[in-house]
Design a protein around this motif. Sequence first.
Motif, PDB file in Angstrom:
ATOM      1  N   ALA A  48     -35.071 -32.550 -30.324  1.00 51.89           N
ATOM      2  CA  ALA A  48     -35.288 -31.227 -30.060  1.00 51.89           C
ATOM      3  C   ALA A  48     -35.665 -30.731 -28.565  1.00 51.89           C
ATOM      4  CB  ALA A  48     -36.431 -30.703 -30.945  1.00 51.89           C
ATOM      5  N   LYS A  49     -36.245 -31.520 -27.777  1.00 58.36           N
ATOM      6  CA  LYS A  49     -36.431 -31.349 -26.471  1.00 58.36           C
ATOM      7  C   LYS A  49     -35.034 -31.901 -25.469  1.00 58.36           C
ATOM      8  CE  LYS A  49     -41.478 -31.265 -25.981  1.00 58.36           C
ATOM      9  NZ  LYS A  49     -41.462 -30.080 -25.188  1.00 58.36           N
ATOM     10  N   ASN A  50     -34.203 -32.474 -26.056  1.00 62.04           N
ATOM     11  CA  ASN A  50     -32.923 -32.821 -25.512  1.00 62.04           C
ATOM     12  C   ASN A  50     -33.179 -33.971 -24.710  1.00 62.04           C
ATOM     13  OD1 ASN A  50     -30.223 -32.498 -24.781  1.00 62.04           O
ATOM     14  ND2 ASN A  50     -30.611 -31.173 -22.984  1.00 62.04           N
ATOM     15  N   LYS A  51     -34.136 -35.008 -24.967  1.00 62.61           N
ATOM     16  CA  LYS A  51     -34.467 -36.062 -24.231  1.00 62.61           C
ATOM     17  C   LYS A  51     -34.208 -37.112 -25.259  1.00 62.61           C
ATOM     18  CE  LYS A  51     -36.325 -33.576 -21.082  1.00 62.61           C
ATOM     19  NZ  LYS A  51     -35.557 -32.261 -21.415  1.00 62.61           N
ATOM     20  N   LEU A  52     -33.383 -37.148 -26.264  1.00 62.14           N
ATOM     21  CA  LEU A  52     -33.170 -38.336 -26.951  1.00 62.14           C
ATOM     22  C   LEU A  52     -32.389 -39.509 -26.261  1.00 62.14           C
ATOM     23  CD1 LEU A  52     -33.511 -39.692 -29.753  1.00 62.14           C
ATOM     24  CD2 LEU A  52     -31.525 -38.747 -30.566  1.00 62.14           C
ATOM     25  N   SER A  53     -31.388 -39.094 -25.290  1.00 64.47           N
ATOM     26  CA  SER A  53     -30.532 -39.800 -24.637  1.00 64.47           C
ATOM     27  C   SER A  53     -31.437 -40.807 -23.600  1.00 64.47           C
ATOM     28  CB  SER A  53     -29.561 -38.942 -23.787  1.00 64.47           C
ATOM     29  OG  SER A  53     -30.407 -38.051 -22.762  1.00 64.47           O
ATOM     30  N   PHE A  54     -32.637 -40.480 -23.482  1.00 64.36           N
ATOM     31  CA  PHE A  54     -33.349 -41.442 -22.679  1.00 64.36           C
ATOM     32  C   PHE A  54     -33.815 -42.597 -23.249  1.00 64.36           C
ATOM     33  CE2 PHE A  54     -33.695 -37.490 -20.008  1.00 64.36           C
ATOM     34  CZ  PHE A  54     -34.201 -38.050 -18.573  1.00 64.36           C
ATOM     35  N   VAL A  55     -33.592 -42.476 -24.648  1.00 68.20           N
ATOM     36  CA  VAL A  55     -34.284 -43.970 -25.426  1.00 68.20           C
ATOM     37  C   VAL A  55     -32.946 -44.568 -26.273  1.00 68.20           C
ATOM     38  CG1 VAL A  55     -36.509 -42.859 -25.568  1.00 68.20           C
ATOM     39  CG2 VAL A  55     -34.947 -42.413 -27.278  1.00 68.20           C
ATOM     40  N   GLY A  57     -30.029 -45.271 -25.392  1.00 66.47           N
ATOM     41  CA  GLY A  57     -28.857 -45.953 -24.984  1.00 66.47           C
ATOM     42  C   GLY A  57     -27.623 -45.065 -24.530  1.00 66.47           C
ATOM     43  N   THR A  58     -27.569 -43.697 -24.842  1.00 66.90           N
ATOM     44  CA  THR A  58     -26.474 -43.242 -24.206  1.00 66.90           C
ATOM     45  C   THR A  58     -26.321 -42.524 -22.766  1.00 66.90           C
ATOM     46  OG1 THR A  58     -27.187 -41.072 -25.206  1.00 66.90           O
ATOM     47  CG2 THR A  58     -26.005 -42.396 -26.495  1.00 66.90           C
ATOM     48  N   LEU A  59     -27.571 -42.548 -22.204  1.00 72.90           N
ATOM     49  CA  LEU A  59     -27.732 -41.901 -20.677  1.00 72.90           C
ATOM     50  C   LEU A  59     -27.732 -42.967 -19.877  1.00 72.90           C
ATOM     51  CD1 LEU A  59     -28.610 -39.493 -19.244  1.00 72.90           C
ATOM     52  CD2 LEU A  59     -30.908 -40.256 -19.351  1.00 72.90           C
ATOM     53  N   THR A  60     -26.615 -42.828 -18.840  1.00 77.40           N
ATOM     54  CA  THR A  60     -26.614 -43.856 -17.830  1.00 77.40           C
ATOM     55  C   THR A  60     -27.394 -43.410 -16.541  1.00 77.40           C
ATOM     56  OG1 THR A  60     -24.409 -44.369 -18.250  1.00 77.40           O
ATOM     57  CG2 THR A  60     -25.070 -44.785 -16.125  1.00 77.40           C
ATOM     58  N   PRO A  61     -28.261 -44.211 -15.916  1.00 81.55           N
ATOM     59  CA  PRO A  61     -29.251 -43.523 -14.700  1.00 81.55           C
ATOM     60  C   PRO A  61     -28.291 -43.134 -13.659  1.00 81.55           C
ATOM     61  CG  PRO A  61     -30.041 -45.579 -15.734  1.00 81.55           C
ATOM     62  CD  PRO A  61     -28.754 -45.419 -16.274  1.00 81.55           C
ATOM     63  N   PRO A  62     -28.668 -42.207 -12.954  1.00 80.22           N
ATOM     64  CA  PRO A  62     -27.941 -41.895 -11.691  1.00 80.22           C
ATOM     65  C   PRO A  62     -27.977 -42.870 -10.493  1.00 80.22           C
ATOM     66  CG  PRO A  62     -29.777 -40.524 -11.996  1.00 80.22           C
ATOM     67  CD  PRO A  62     -29.789 -41.357 -13.175  1.00 80.22           C
ATOM     68  N   ASP A  63     -27.189 -42.977  -9.525  1.00 87.21           N
ATOM     69  CA  ASP A  63     -27.290 -43.647  -8.462  1.00 87.21           C
ATOM     70  C   ASP A  63     -28.549 -43.374  -7.809  1.00 87.21           C
ATOM     71  OD1 ASP A  63     -26.652 -44.241  -5.512  1.00 87.21           O
ATOM     72  OD2 ASP A  63     -25.497 -45.713  -6.650  1.00 87.21           O
ATOM     73  N   MET A  78     -41.973 -38.984 -17.769  1.00 89.68           N
ATOM     74  CA  MET A  78     -42.538 -37.969 -18.561  1.00 89.68           C
ATOM     75  C   MET A  78     -42.263 -38.395 -20.103  1.00 89.68           C
ATOM     76  SD  MET A  78     -44.640 -35.293 -18.849  1.00 89.68           S
ATOM     77  CE  MET A  78     -44.227 -34.285 -17.513  1.00 89.68           C
ATOM     78  N   VAL A  79     -40.768 -38.759 -20.207  1.00 91.37           N
ATOM     79  CA  VAL A  79     -40.510 -39.250 -21.861  1.00 91.37           C
ATOM     80  C   VAL A  79     -41.308 -40.673 -22.122  1.00 91.37           C
ATOM     81  CG1 VAL A  79     -38.640 -40.068 -23.212  1.00 91.37           C
ATOM     82  CG2 VAL A  79     -38.203 -38.113 -21.586  1.00 91.37           C
ATOM     83  N   LEU A  80     -41.367 -41.549 -20.998  1.00 93.22           N
ATOM     84  CA  LEU A  80     -42.091 -42.805 -21.415  1.00 93.22           C
ATOM     85  C   LEU A  80     -43.569 -42.410 -21.473  1.00 93.22           C
ATOM     86  CD1 LEU A  80     -42.296 -45.847 -21.002  1.00 93.22           C
ATOM     87  CD2 LEU A  80     -42.827 -45.286 -18.535  1.00 93.22           C
ATOM     88  N   THR A  99     -41.246 -49.770 -17.435  1.00 98.07           N
ATOM     89  CA  THR A  99     -41.106 -48.393 -16.571  1.00 98.07           C
ATOM     90  C   THR A  99     -39.943 -47.436 -17.157  1.00 98.07           C
ATOM     91  OG1 THR A  99     -39.411 -49.823 -15.090  1.00 98.07           O
ATOM     92  CG2 THR A  99     -41.820 -49.803 -14.469  1.00 98.07           C
ATOM     93  N   ASP A 100     -39.408 -47.987 -18.181  1.00 99.43           N
ATOM     94  CA  ASP A 100     -38.362 -47.230 -18.898  1.00 99.43           C
ATOM     95  C   ASP A 100     -38.552 -46.988 -20.194  1.00 99.43           C
ATOM     96  OD1 ASP A 100     -35.844 -46.274 -19.635  1.00 99.43           O
ATOM     97  OD2 ASP A 100     -34.617 -48.238 -18.896  1.00 99.43           O
ATOM     98  N   PRO A 101     -38.346 -45.629 -20.832  1.00102.39           N
ATOM     99  CA  PRO A 101     -38.626 -45.381 -22.310  1.00102.39           C
ATOM    100  C   PRO A 101     -37.583 -46.035 -22.914  1.00102.39           C
ATOM    101  CG  PRO A 101     -37.728 -43.353 -21.006  1.00102.39           C
ATOM    102  CD  PRO A 101     -38.054 -44.596 -19.938  1.00102.39           C
ATOM    103  N   ARG A 102     -36.371 -46.201 -22.472  1.00101.78           N
ATOM    104  CA  ARG A 102     -35.393 -47.062 -23.359  1.00101.78           C
ATOM    105  C   ARG A 102     -35.853 -48.474 -23.686  1.00101.78           C
ATOM    106  NH1 ARG A 102     -31.743 -47.875 -27.242  1.00101.78           N
ATOM    107  NH2 ARG A 102     -30.209 -49.340 -26.711  1.00101.78           N
ATOM    108  N   ALA A 103     -36.436 -49.201 -22.591  1.00 98.40           N
ATOM    109  CA  ALA A 103     -36.980 -50.545 -22.934  1.00 98.40           C
ATOM    110  C   ALA A 103     -38.024 -50.534 -23.889  1.00 98.40           C
ATOM    111  CB  ALA A 103     -37.554 -51.139 -21.471  1.00 98.40           C
ATOM    112  N   VAL A 104     -39.117 -49.424 -23.968  1.00 99.43           N
ATOM    113  CA  VAL A 104     -40.025 -49.363 -24.790  1.00 99.43           C
ATOM    114  C   VAL A 104     -39.558 -48.980 -26.283  1.00 99.43           C
ATOM    115  CG1 VAL A 104     -41.994 -48.013 -25.723  1.00 99.43           C
ATOM    116  CG2 VAL A 104     -41.845 -48.319 -23.252  1.00 99.43           C
TER     117      VAL A 104
END
Length: 231
Positions: A48-55, A57-63, A78-80, A99-104
Amino acid sequence: MATDPPSPVPSSYLLHPSDSPSLTLVNGLLTGDNFPKWQKAMTRALNAKNKLSFVDGTLTPPDPSSTAYPQWNQTKDMVLTWLLNSISPSIANSLEYHTDPRAVWVDLSSRFCHGNNARIYQLKRALSSLQQTTNSVHEYYNQIKQLWDELGHLQRNTDLKDLQKQVEDEQVFQFLLGLNDSFASLRTQILAMDPLPSISKVFSILFQEEQQRLLHIQTPPSESLALALPP
């Protein structure tokens, strides 16, 4: 010489003015045994907050040199924080160094996602003993539907092989539900196995345990002592 305009910041990186580190996205903290329900609620809230990609695995971190990196890094933290706010302190303390919400998200899934057998058993036991008693029909229906929905979520399969395994697991659950409480400890050990063993294997385990108990009962104390002593 003209320079290329900076790349637009993806919408998932952006935060709303109402977003704050103290925000709790779901009702009820994750305690471990409620992981499937918590995960489903958290998935809805992040989506709903458009932040699901942070957990997921579909989001690639920028350079790090990208102009979008600072905004991504801020939103990531913030998501973490939102995730940690929604977890019981006893569990959250063990996640503080992530340090990464995906890792959590992956860490929690590895801990609790394979513990469904015990919860499925609890739901089936609750269903088998649920009675209307003094509740209204509406209240009784709500109670049983909640159990059905959670059970259906835990047992949701579409693959034919998975469906066949589900049928076999159902036999194991029914067999364990009818066991005497004297086998409670062994039943818990069987439910902790992932995947569940076949019904024939479960029978073999329990039959051997029963035979050992009978042997212990039937063996006279003097003979039992003699068997325990070295020759």
